[in-house]
Write an enzyme that holds these catalytic residues in place. Structure first.
Site, PDB file in Angstrom:
ATOM      1  N   HIS A 271      24.480   9.815 -31.901  1.00  0.00           N
ATOM      2  CA  HIS A 271      25.305   8.885 -32.698  1.00  0.00           C
ATOM      3  C   HIS A 271      26.460   9.706 -33.265  1.00  0.00           C
ATOM      4  O   HIS A 271      27.271  10.259 -32.526  1.00  0.00           O
ATOM      5  CB  HIS A 271      24.398   8.251 -33.760  1.00  0.00           C
ATOM      6  N   HIS A 310      28.718   4.964 -23.629  1.00  0.00           N
ATOM      7  CA  HIS A 310      28.504   4.175 -24.837  1.00  0.00           C
ATOM      8  C   HIS A 310      27.610   2.995 -24.499  1.00  0.00           C
ATOM      9  O   HIS A 310      27.709   2.443 -23.409  1.00  0.00           O
ATOM     10  CB  HIS A 310      29.845   3.662 -25.383  1.00  0.00           C
ATOM     11  N   ASP A 366      34.067  10.144 -29.949  1.00  0.00           N
ATOM     12  CA  ASP A 366      33.755  11.525 -30.316  1.00  0.00           C
ATOM     13  C   ASP A 366      34.358  12.566 -29.388  1.00  0.00           C
ATOM     14  O   ASP A 366      34.291  13.754 -29.681  1.00  0.00           O
ATOM     15  CB  ASP A 366      32.231  11.712 -30.355  1.00  0.00           C
TER      16      ASP A 366
HETATM   17  N1  CMC Z   1      26.407  12.077 -19.548  1.00  0.00           N
HETATM   18  C1  CMC Z   1      25.762  11.917 -18.389  1.00  0.00           C
HETATM   19  N2  CMC Z   1      25.096  10.799 -18.044  1.00  0.00           N
HETATM   20  C2  CMC Z   1      25.094   9.807 -18.941  1.00  0.00           C
HETATM   21  C3  CMC Z   1      25.763   9.894 -20.167  1.00  0.00           C
HETATM   22  C4  CMC Z   1      26.436  11.096 -20.463  1.00  0.00           C
HETATM   23  N3  CMC Z   1      27.082  11.243 -21.613  1.00  0.00           N
HETATM   24  N4  CMC Z   1      25.584   8.747 -20.867  1.00  0.00           N
HETATM   25  C5  CMC Z   1      24.838   7.968 -20.084  1.00  0.00           C
HETATM   26  N5  CMC Z   1      24.543   8.595 -18.905  1.00  0.00           N
HETATM   27  C6  CMC Z   1      23.800   8.055 -17.783  1.00  0.00           C
HETATM   28  C7  CMC Z   1      22.308   8.044 -18.044  1.00  0.00           C
HETATM   29  O1  CMC Z   1      21.692   9.230 -17.600  1.00  0.00           O
HETATM   30  C8  CMC Z   1      21.880   6.832 -17.253  1.00  0.00           C
HETATM   31  O2  CMC Z   1      21.858   7.196 -15.907  1.00  0.00           O
HETATM   32  P1  CMC Z   1      20.701   6.612 -14.922  1.00  0.00           P
HETATM   33  O3  CMC Z   1      20.992   5.134 -14.866  1.00  0.00           O
HETATM   34  O4  CMC Z   1      20.889   7.327 -13.646  1.00  0.00           O
HETATM   35  O5  CMC Z   1      19.399   6.918 -15.605  1.00  0.00           O
HETATM   36  C9  CMC Z   1      23.040   5.859 -17.437  1.00  0.00           C
HETATM   37  O6  CMC Z   1      24.192   6.692 -17.651  1.00  0.00           O
HETATM   38  C10 CMC Z   1      22.873   4.897 -18.597  1.00  0.00           C
HETATM   39  O7  CMC Z   1      22.634   5.665 -19.775  1.00  0.00           O
HETATM   40  P2  CMC Z   1      21.698   5.221 -20.966  1.00  0.00           P
HETATM   41  O8  CMC Z   1      21.161   6.435 -21.652  1.00  0.00           O
HETATM   42  O9  CMC Z   1      20.720   4.197 -20.476  1.00  0.00           O
HETATM   43  O10 CMC Z   1      22.755   4.488 -21.883  1.00  0.00           O
HETATM   44  P3  CMC Z   1      22.562   4.142 -23.405  1.00  0.00           P
HETATM   45  O11 CMC Z   1      23.359   2.925 -23.633  1.00  0.00           O
HETATM   46  O12 CMC Z   1      21.134   4.105 -23.779  1.00  0.00           O
HETATM   47  O13 CMC Z   1      23.194   5.408 -24.128  1.00  0.00           O
HETATM   48  C11 CMC Z   1      24.666   6.838 -25.255  1.00  0.00           C
HETATM   49  C12 CMC Z   1      24.427   5.418 -24.764  1.00  0.00           C
HETATM   50  C13 CMC Z   1      25.933   6.854 -26.125  1.00  0.00           C
HETATM   51  C14 CMC Z   1      23.486   7.289 -26.132  1.00  0.00           C
HETATM   52  C15 CMC Z   1      24.819   7.769 -24.039  1.00  0.00           C
HETATM   53  O14 CMC Z   1      25.909   7.369 -23.245  1.00  0.00           O
HETATM   54  C16 CMC Z   1      24.953   9.235 -24.435  1.00  0.00           C
HETATM   55  O15 CMC Z   1      23.931   9.904 -24.649  1.00  0.00           O
HETATM   56  N6  CMC Z   1      26.216   9.781 -24.555  1.00  0.00           N
HETATM   57  C17 CMC Z   1      26.416  11.121 -24.995  1.00  0.00           C
HETATM   58  C18 CMC Z   1      26.324  11.173 -26.494  1.00  0.00           C
HETATM   59  C19 CMC Z   1      27.532  10.580 -27.159  1.00  0.00           C
HETATM   60  O16 CMC Z   1      28.668  10.873 -26.811  1.00  0.00           O
HETATM   61  N7  CMC Z   1      27.271   9.753 -28.182  1.00  0.00           N
HETATM   62  C20 CMC Z   1      28.346   9.149 -28.997  1.00  0.00           C
HETATM   63  C21 CMC Z   1      28.361   7.670 -28.862  1.00  0.00           C
HETATM   64  S1  CMC Z   1      29.863   6.992 -29.544  1.00  0.00           S
HETATM   65  C22 CMC Z   1      29.744   7.237 -31.226  1.00  0.00           C
HETATM   66  C23 CMC Z   1      28.835   6.314 -31.891  1.00  0.00           C
HETATM   67  O17 CMC Z   1      29.017   5.077 -31.778  1.00  0.00           O
HETATM   68  O18 CMC Z   1      27.963   6.803 -32.599  1.00  0.00           O
END
Ligand code: CMC
Length: 431
Positions: A271, A310, A366
């Protein structure tokens, strides 16, 4: 398909029994409780299973609108781009809390009220000085905001709108003081008291960086950049921390305790902690030449590309676009952050790579904010504090909306129980 009159309902057919149920669709949603009329094998009501709330609305809200596919973000209907360009952070805070932009008189009165609440009780300062020299400023912020509830016990009576407004004003006013002191603590420097002649952002910069000069004067370009960053971070509808504030607040606890829960949620690297993680990642990559190896590691599932992806945005995060523009203005004053080159190249490669394209992974807020914060001389541990300060207005707008919502109930999700059932206790000697 039948030619009958169109209805805003869903017909659900239970293929186990052949029975059909009609469920109302309102604003694109069905009420999960309406599924209870359908029974599962043991007679229990049917429920939905949704870890992480990926397709479940937890409330009805009129604060912030996001269209993740189109990359649109609006506070109370005003596009984020227009607010970042024309507004001040306190004006945006007023908008979030009251639903409308203030007229000049309302704005002046609001700024005046906030300015008059910037000081904290001396015992809060004593509390903060007792942390270890290397305490993470987010931990300090969370504890001191939680502690404020003990200084304002009347905050529990939030059904009185005047009392609620007072607590909201206090919290928005005191966050920069607490955030700046957490920073000064980690630097071993004396805490600087608020200067109420200064604007919200200027005063924050003064409390962070003032030394022996009689009056701290910040570069107006940096003040403007900070205002923009504050506006961009003010709210983001039902994210993890807003959900924490609503969930904890739904128990009827005071708003300081609810916001302290939000700060805890924001602290996490998935987050608000992501901007800190981005900087560490860029530093670890070290040079543009190492990017291909790093990207391979990400694609192989070894780690994530921090600052990308995201839950809601499946397009370029509109806040990232504005921040990317603001970096140029900040770097004019501070000089270019050498990590910018790595970030830009990383973005370029990722946006062309099939792995990221297929999953609709774009830079989020971020990805570039950490570079600005570093250029402004903040250590990475402070980045999330810089997020928490402006997000307080969003948390409080969400909290206020919740306490006024007749639909509000204490948050209490169901579970799918998958554990053992009724077994006899085994004495220690027989295990
Ligand atoms: N790098 C590589 N792969 C990723 C990333 C990433 N940053 N984000 C998502 N994926 C992949 C993930 O591995 C999955 O792949 P597969 O379908 O093959 O398993 C797919 O994309 C979907 O990801 P998810 O984890 O199911 O998506 P989510 O909606 O649960 O997660 C997230 C959203 C923000 C937690 C995630 O994108 C992430 O961990 N990003 C990096 C951390 C980050 O930058 N966070 C800040 C978010 S913006 C600020 C805020 O609002 O707080």
């Amino acid at each position: 398909m039948s030619d009958g009159p169109k209805k805003d309902t869903l017909t659900v057919r239970d293929n186990r029994t052949g029975q059909e149920y009609e469920i109302e669709v309102t604003d694109g949603h069905i009420r999960a409780a309406d599924l209870k009329q359908i029974r599962v094998a043991d007679g229990d009501p049917l429920a939905t299973y949704d870890p992480g709330f990926v397709n479940t609305a937890s409330c009805r809200s009129a604060v912030t609108y996001i269209d993740g596919e189109a990359g649109i973000l609006e506070y109370r209907g005003y596009p984020i781009e227009q607010l970042a360009e024309n507004s001040s952070y306190l004006e945006v805070a007023y908008l979030l809390l009251n639903g409308e932009l203030p007229n000049q008189q309302q704005l002046d009165a609001w700024v005046d009220r906030v300015t008059n609440h910037t000081f904290v009780h001396e015992n809060v300062k004593t509390l903060m000085t007792s942390f270890r020299y290397d305490a993470h400023p987010m931990g300090m912020l969370q504890s001191s905001v939680g502690a404020l509830s003990t200084f304002y016990p009347e905050a529990i009576d939030f059904t009185d709108p005047a009392n609620r407004e007072l607590q909201i004003t206090r919290m928005i006013a005191k966050m920069p003081t607490l955030g700046a002191w957490a920073f000064r603590h980690s630097q071993g420097k004396p805490y600087v008291y608020p200067d109420n002649d200064l604007s919200y952002a200027e005063n924050f910069l003064a409390m962070l960086f003032k030394m022996s000069e009689p009056k701290y004067e910040a570069d107006p370009r940096l003040v403007k950049a900070l205002e923009i960053l504050f506006i961009l971070h003010a709210d983001h509808e039902q994210n993890c921390s807003a959900n924490a504030v609503r969930s904890v607040g739904s128990s009827g606890v005071d708003p300081y305790s609810a916001v302290a829960a939000g700060i805890g949620a924001l602290y996490g690297p998935l987050h608000g902690g992501a901007n800190e993680a981005v900087l560490r990642m860029l530093r670890r990559i070290g040079s543009v030449d190492n990017i291909p190896d790093f990207i391979e590691g990400v694609k192989g599932g070894k780690e994530r590309l921090m600052g990308f992806g995201h839950r809601v945005y499946k397009n370029y995060d509109p806040r990232a676009k504005i921040i990317k523009k603001a970096t140029d203005e900040v770097f004019e004053v501070t000089g270019v952050n050498p990590l910018l080159k790595i970030a830009q190249e990383l973005e370029k490669i990722a946006l062309e790579d099939e792995y990221f394209v297929k999953r609709k992974l774009y830079p989020n807020v971020d990805f570039y904010s950490g570079l600005i914060y570093e250029a402004l001389q903040f250590p990475p541990e402070m980045f999330t504090v810089l997020f928490a300060i402006p997000r307080t207005s969003g948390w409080l707008a969400q909290w206020q909306e919740m306490v006024n919502d007749p639909d509000n109930k204490i948050a209490r999700p169901k579970q799918v129980y998958v554990g053992e059932r009724t077994r006899d206790y085994v004495p220690m000697s027989q295990r």
